[in-house]
Design a protein around this motif. Sequence first.
Motif, short mmCIF file in Angstrom:
data_model
loop_
_atom_site.label_atom_id
_atom_site.label_comp_id
_atom_site.label_asym_id
_atom_site.label_seq_id
_atom_site.Cartn_x
_atom_site.Cartn_y
_atom_site.Cartn_z
N GLY A 13 55.99 -24.65 38.71
CA GLY A 13 55.82 -25.26 37.40
C GLY A 13 56.32 -24.33 36.31
N PRO A 14 56.14 -24.69 35.05
CA PRO A 14 56.64 -23.84 33.97
C PRO A 14 56.14 -22.40 34.05
N ALA A 15 54.86 -22.19 34.40
CA ALA A 15 54.34 -20.82 34.47
C ALA A 15 54.97 -20.06 35.64
N PHE A 282 46.86 -9.17 42.71
CA PHE A 282 46.86 -10.63 42.52
C PHE A 282 46.66 -11.00 41.06
N LEU A 283 47.42 -12.03 40.59
CA LEU A 283 47.27 -12.58 39.24
C LEU A 283 47.28 -14.10 39.33
N ALA A 284 46.50 -14.75 38.47
CA ALA A 284 46.51 -16.20 38.34
C ALA A 284 47.04 -16.55 36.96
N ILE A 285 47.97 -17.52 36.89
CA ILE A 285 48.62 -17.83 35.62
C ILE A 285 48.66 -19.34 35.40
N GLY A 286 49.07 -19.74 34.17
CA GLY A 286 49.21 -21.15 33.85
C GLY A 286 47.89 -21.90 33.96
N ASP A 287 47.94 -23.14 34.44
CA ASP A 287 46.74 -23.97 34.53
C ASP A 287 45.82 -23.56 35.66
N THR A 288 46.22 -22.58 36.47
CA THR A 288 45.31 -22.03 37.47
C THR A 288 44.17 -21.30 36.79
N VAL A 289 44.40 -20.81 35.57
CA VAL A 289 43.43 -19.93 34.91
C VAL A 289 42.20 -20.65 34.37
N TRP A 296 44.03 -29.81 21.76
CA TRP A 296 45.02 -30.88 21.79
C TRP A 296 45.80 -30.94 23.11
N GLY A 297 45.44 -30.10 24.07
CA GLY A 297 46.03 -30.25 25.38
C GLY A 297 47.43 -29.70 25.55
N GLU A 298 47.97 -28.98 24.58
CA GLU A 298 49.31 -28.42 24.72
C GLU A 298 49.26 -27.28 25.74
N GLY A 299 50.03 -27.43 26.81
CA GLY A 299 49.93 -26.44 27.86
C GLY A 299 51.21 -25.67 28.15
N ILE A 300 52.36 -26.22 27.74
CA ILE A 300 53.62 -25.58 28.11
C ILE A 300 53.74 -24.19 27.51
N HIS A 301 53.55 -24.07 26.19
CA HIS A 301 53.74 -22.79 25.53
C HIS A 301 52.76 -21.76 26.07
N LYS A 302 51.50 -22.16 26.25
CA LYS A 302 50.50 -21.21 26.74
C LYS A 302 50.78 -20.82 28.19
N GLY A 303 51.23 -21.78 28.99
CA GLY A 303 51.58 -21.45 30.35
C GLY A 303 52.74 -20.47 30.42
N MET A 304 53.74 -20.69 29.57
CA MET A 304 54.90 -19.80 29.53
C MET A 304 54.48 -18.40 29.07
N ALA A 331 44.58 -5.04 35.08
CA ALA A 331 43.70 -5.59 34.03
C ALA A 331 44.42 -5.74 32.69
N VAL A 332 45.56 -5.07 32.52
CA VAL A 332 46.32 -5.22 31.29
C VAL A 332 46.72 -6.69 31.09
N TYR A 333 46.88 -7.43 32.19
CA TYR A 333 47.21 -8.85 32.09
C TYR A 333 46.14 -9.61 31.31
N GLU A 334 44.88 -9.36 31.63
CA GLU A 334 43.81 -10.07 30.93
C GLU A 334 43.76 -9.68 29.46
N ARG A 335 44.04 -8.43 29.16
CA ARG A 335 44.06 -8.02 27.75
C ARG A 335 45.19 -8.72 27.00
N LEU A 336 46.35 -8.81 27.62
CA LEU A 336 47.46 -9.53 27.00
C LEU A 336 47.14 -11.01 26.87
N TRP A 337 46.48 -11.58 27.87
CA TRP A 337 46.15 -13.00 27.84
C TRP A 337 45.25 -13.32 26.65
N HIS A 338 44.19 -12.53 26.48
CA HIS A 338 43.26 -12.80 25.38
C HIS A 338 43.86 -12.46 24.02
N ARG A 339 44.83 -11.58 23.98
CA ARG A 339 45.47 -11.24 22.71
C ARG A 339 46.59 -12.21 22.34
N ASP A 340 47.43 -12.57 23.32
CA ASP A 340 48.66 -13.31 23.02
C ASP A 340 48.66 -14.77 23.48
#
Length: 411
Positions: A13-15, A282-289, A296-304, A331-340
């Motif tokens: 998928g996109p992610a 291991f990392l989980a991304i996109g709608d797996t998270v 509003w359900g916009e998922g493409i930009h956040k998944g990317m 764990a840097v992934y989770e910090r980036l996720w919550h920031r960006d």
Amino acid sequence: MVDRYDVVIAGAGPAGAQCARDLATRDYDVVVLETEQEDEFPRQSNKSTAGTFPSMMSSFGVPDDVVMSYTDDVVLESPNSHYKSYQPGAVLEFAEFKRFLVADGRENGAEYRFDSRVSRPILDDDGVIEGVRYNGDEEVYGEVVVDATGPAAPIASALDVVDLERENQAIGIEYEMEGVEMNHPEYADLRRAMMLRLDHDIAPGGYSWIFATGEDTAKVGLCYIQNDRHREFAQEGQTVDGYLDAWVDRDPRFADAETIDEKVHRGSAHIQMPDEMHTDRFLAIGDTVPSIDPLWGEGIHKGMKSARAAAATVDRCLTDSERRLDAESLAVYERLWHRDVAPRMKSRLMLTRLLYLAPNERYDQFMRDLRQAEENTLEKANQGEKASMAKLLHLSDVPLLAKFAREHLGS
């Protein structure tokens, strides 16, 4: 001979495709395992409304070729009112968009294996993932494994990284239609707009939409969350298909409209705070998270963006002289996720739950409030800014807030 890569990604998928694209650009050996057959891809997973914004297009180098139409406005409708805001956007041809990401990733060196259903992780003696099994007994190994399969989440679930809760699941359906009256005198002009409608009579506990794709063509759909408001207003035995058909039958904008070539898209996502998003290697991304916009359900930009955060994290760890891929290093992934990716997620989830708990009459008032508020009030509220959220509340909302507190704050 062991089948080994730097990174193994489940899901194209996109992610997943964007993560492969980023990593392949950095010359990592990447393989993507996708359940669908290549000659049909993405028939089964062609499920997104694919409304997005220019910032996504420019940030990820997405070409105009995959755009069905560009829009100028976002329109919010309630049962008896509406609010229009200038906000340029793009409605993508989702299948073409996904095929572009795959082709571009391949051009940069990513390998794709279609017709490859991932089933479970391969663990070493210490219980750490070192690869995945797919198509029964086939195996592939990687320094890092990424689950981008969406709500199916076979690897993330097996590793106890995610816990997707049914009561937070959103279910949606969409038709592509022609003959839609996009400038009906009783409604806002939607010829260059993405419209979202809050109306429990149409989508109890959710919203419906019309996204312009041409002068008289549009993506038309609805989505609801299996929440308290849906259970309160839902018609017994009514399906998501039935709700959409009922709206199409009675809304005058669809009086002469027909579905294009039986183009019907279905999808689901979970609207909830993520738990963990990673563990050792291991990392989980996109709608797996999940990463979908809760409001509003916009998922493409956040998944990317989640894909890019994951790729940056993997790159950082693999370029380290010791190639540390333990949970602490990743764990840097989770910090980036919550920031960006999804800043202020908890506040935005609270706003989502409160919005869908409100009755129809409150939606009409909401439109009046937005017309009187500063231009960027909704945008700031949608970003979780509490001061802007407060501007859209009234003293008359106290019973609603009390109901919200009783039903949700303890959950």
